[in-house]
Write an enzyme that holds these catalytic residues in place. Sequence first.
Site, mmCIF file in Angstrom:
data_model
loop_
_atom_site.group_PDB
_atom_site.id
_atom_site.type_symbol
_atom_site.label_atom_id
_atom_site.label_comp_id
_atom_site.label_asym_id
_atom_site.label_seq_id
_atom_site.Cartn_x
_atom_site.Cartn_y
_atom_site.Cartn_z
ATOM 1 C CE LYS A 197 -0.412 0.272 5.174
ATOM 2 N NZ LYS A 197 -1.208 0.029 6.299
ATOM 3 C CE1 TYR A 228 7.617 29.925 0.479
ATOM 4 C CE2 TYR A 228 8.282 27.776 0.950
ATOM 5 C CZ TYR A 228 7.851 28.652 -0.058
ATOM 6 O OH TYR A 228 7.794 28.725 -1.267
#
Length: 314
Positions: A38, A264
């Site tokens: 998965k 940022y």
Amino acid sequence: MSKALETILEIDLSALTHNFNYLKSKLQPQTKFLAVVKAFAYGSDSVEIAKHLQKLNVDYFAVAYTQEGIALRDAGIKTPILVLHPQSINAETLIDRCLEPNIYSAKLLNDFITVAEQQGQKDYPIHLKFNTGLNRLGFNQKDVDTVVARLKSTTAVYVKSIFSHLAASEDLNEKDFTLQQIETFKAIASSFKSKSGIEPWLHLCNTSGIINYPEAHFNMVRSGIGLYGFGNSELEDKYFKPIANLKSVVSQIHEIDKGKSVGYNRAYTSNRNERVATIPIGHADGLSRIYGNKKGFVLLMMRKPISLVMFVWI
């Protein structure tokens, strides 16, 4: 002139083979092996991983969602695939692509049987999940009678396996809880078999369950993170080989003065004159910003010595 290296993810299939064989060495010869692929095979490449494991004769694959199973089928994977978190809306697609659903609720059981009957299916394989303590998906022990009654009303499906999931198999401080889960699962399996007359496969163990609880291997085991190189403990990690290696290059080096900010929201401010390197990988590539500002690291291979204080990813 050789092509410049860019950001790449290297997958070592020989390491995958090693991890698979190590886990298999923990099992009895008759115990089946389900490989969990998965989430892009835990962030690698589910198609390439599945193709390689198929060559190694893995018995089953598991994915989280129906679309993941479709991707494997489209890539030519023929091995049975268990879909761990299907929805009722996926029923027709599951049958069309020969994917086997985990049935974890009465609604899903009824909905899937309805579609299977409409399509004229007989003995379509399903898997029943029972909750033994993880408290996420799954029927409860008290639901056995209801589930058996519904199954006896149809010939459209048959139960290939019943399973559950260990909550803390890697934590030996929680051994009593894990042992209680094992006993609960055994009681559920016994009740289901006696009331249904069905003898499904049983599977409970994840990677750490394979290692720590051999008495609970039953008919099949499931491994995800172990295949990708992690044993969930310092003791076991040394027997595994990580299969993935993320590489990039330095795009630019800046000289910044004391008191200047980087990135940022000005999350980092230099306390001296520093050199800052930028590499071409970042948030859009799945490298979360939480790993910035001294919470992550890289290994630097240099052609010549250079002094760097920090890296910035874009």
